[in-house]
Design an enzyme around this catalytic site. Structure first.
Site, PDB file in Angstrom:
ATOM      1  N   ASP A   1       0.822  -1.218   0.000  1.00 41.15           N
ATOM      2  CA  ASP A   1       0.000   0.000   0.000  1.00 41.15           C
ATOM      3  C   ASP A   1       0.854   1.266   0.000  1.00 41.15           C
ATOM      4  O   ASP A   1       0.437   2.306  -0.516  1.00 41.15           O
ATOM      5  CB  ASP A   1      -0.932   0.017   1.222  1.00 41.15           C
ATOM      6  CG  ASP A   1      -2.072  -0.992   1.106  1.00 41.15           C
ATOM      7  OD1 ASP A   1      -2.279  -1.531   0.002  1.00 41.15           O
ATOM      8  OD2 ASP A   1      -2.747  -1.237   2.117  1.00 41.15           O
ATOM      9  N   GLY A   2       2.054   1.172   0.574  1.00 43.91           N
ATOM     10  CA  GLY A   2       2.949   2.335   0.635  1.00 43.91           C
ATOM     11  C   GLY A   2       3.310   2.887  -0.727  1.00 43.91           C
ATOM     12  O   GLY A   2       3.548   4.086  -0.873  1.00 43.91           O
TER      13      GLY A   2
ATOM     14  N   ASN B   1      -4.128   9.218   3.140  1.00 45.95           N
ATOM     15  CA  ASN B   1      -4.606   8.469   4.308  1.00 45.95           C
ATOM     16  C   ASN B   1      -5.027   9.385   5.450  1.00 45.95           C
ATOM     17  O   ASN B   1      -6.203   9.482   5.769  1.00 45.95           O
ATOM     18  CB  ASN B   1      -3.535   7.495   4.816  1.00 45.95           C
ATOM     19  CG  ASN B   1      -3.717   6.089   4.303  1.00 45.95           C
ATOM     20  OD1 ASN B   1      -4.706   5.778   3.650  1.00 45.95           O
ATOM     21  ND2 ASN B   1      -2.753   5.226   4.589  1.00 45.95           N
TER      22      ASN B   1
ATOM     23  N   ASP C   1      -3.122  11.601  23.565  1.00 46.72           N
ATOM     24  CA  ASP C   1      -1.901  11.378  22.782  1.00 46.72           C
ATOM     25  C   ASP C   1      -1.932  12.126  21.458  1.00 46.72           C
ATOM     26  O   ASP C   1      -0.883  12.340  20.849  1.00 46.72           O
ATOM     27  CB  ASP C   1      -1.697   9.882  22.516  1.00 46.72           C
ATOM     28  CG  ASP C   1      -1.064   9.162  23.704  1.00 46.72           C
ATOM     29  OD1 ASP C   1      -0.664   9.859  24.656  1.00 46.72           O
ATOM     30  OD2 ASP C   1      -0.979   7.926  23.681  1.00 46.72           O
TER      31      ASP C   1
END
Length: 360
Positions: free
Chosen positions: A105-106, A201, A231
């Site tokens: 996917d990268g 994304n 966070d």
């Protein structure tokens, strides 16, 4: 009185098709680097595109600098016909008709980062396990690529986010990464400058190396909606809903749904649930005035940088989606990826109960 019903027909998301005004002549091949298993498929594909399909093949220069490729004399004759480019130096935005990705996917996220405006259609192959963004198996690549060149395919338009980072004191942050698009904001007195990114994304704002909770204000169309204390926060597209967002508790949203997702990361609150807002809104994220420390932001996991007091991150839906070519159609491909990648709702079925069992 008879009431006449009017039926509203929504566009079937599976009905978007790839159509070429002119037959495609050029293709960008993106290969995951430092993966020896991709060398043979890459060479086969490039020979097929160049020799059989008579296409102009674009390849990034660093791919050909791999010793395993540069040492192959037979393949060297083919590479002489390639057009090469370097990321951040050469503009190939108007030269490529479509893109083929080899790897995970990268590679598709990387393809998205190369095109800051209009993106050519992307055909993505997985060479191993199925990915969310890579629906094609390489085994039958010749017939699959031929079908794409002939314009016989469904596409899904994956929305991107346009992200603008406005830095209050630019010169004090000379050490930060400056590989985005640098825009002058016109406010030279206060030395405001902005950088712009296209994100497929998600945008992640987090506490970075600090041990304190992050404290950021979230504005929607100019109104303060809430302060995120935890966070951090993930702002994602529907495509990104199955990435970091789902790990932080968000729903999975089909890429054809027009939306922006806001998902807190470990919020210090029992009631901060992930939310989905319309695609047309403008989000702005700033450090809260009483924040104890700075925050950090990254875009599809890249270009990580610090956000200080007075800086702002503005997020809208981009006008430039990524046209992703489907293996079957947008709906089937998506459910197949949920099953294969996440084993969505895979469980052992209950045994059937017979009438005798019910008596007990």
């Amino acid at each position: 009185l008879m009431h006449k019903h009017t039926f509203v027909h929504f566009q079937d998301p599976a009905s978007q098709r790839l159509t070429w005004n002119n037959p495609p002549k050029s293709v960008l091949v993106i290969k995951k680097i430092r993966d020896p298993s991709l060398l043979q498929p890459f060479k086969e594909l490039c020979v097929f595109l160049t020799e059989v399909k008579d296409m102009v093949v674009y390849v990034e220069k660093k791919v050909l600098e791999d010793p395993a490729i540069s040492a192959d004399e037979n393949f060297g004759a083919i590479t002489k016909k390639f057009c090469t480019f370097r990321e951040d130096l050469d503009d190939i935005s108007n030269r490529v008709d479509f893109i083929i990705c080899l790897g995970g996917d990268g590679t598709l996220l990387y393809a998205s980062s190369l095109f800051q405006e209009s993106v050519p259609p992307v055909m993505a192959f997985h060479l191993g396990s199925l990915g969310f963004l890579t629906p094609f198996k390489f085994d039958t690549y010749q017939s699959q690529v031929t079908q794409i060149i002939e314009g016989n395919a469904a596409i899904v338009l994956r929305s991107r986010l346009k992200v603008r980072v406005l830095k209050k004191n630019w010169e004090k942050k000379a050490q930060m990464d400056e590989q985005g698009i640098i825009l002058t904001n016109g406010d030279s007195e206060n030395n405001h400058k902005a950088m712009q990114y296209q994100v497929l994304n998600e945008v992640v704002v987090d506490r970075g190396p600090s041990s304190y909770l992050s404290n950021v204000d979230l504005f929607l169309d100019g109104h303060l909606i809430t302060t995120v204390q935890g966070d951090g926060v993930i702002v994602s597209t529907p495509t990104g809903s199955t990435a970091y967002a789902v790990a932080a508790g968000a729903s999975m949203i089909h890429p054809n749904v027009p939306a922006i997702m806001i998902t807190p990361i470990c919020p210090h609150s029992l009631s901060f649930r992930p939310i989905v807002v319309p695609a047309g809104v403008e989000l702005k994220i700033m450090l809260s005035q009483d924040a104890r420390n700075t925050a950090w932001v990254s875009f599809d996991g890249r270009k990580r940088q610090e956000i200080c007091h007075g800086d702002s991150i503005t997020i809208t839906t981009s006008c430039f989606p990524v046209p992703s070519i489907c293996f079957r159609d947008p709906v089937n491909d998506w459910f197949e990826s949920l099953a294969q990648c996440l084993h969505w709702n895979v469980r052992k079925k209950q045994n059937y109960l017979s009438s005798e069992d019910e008596d007990y």
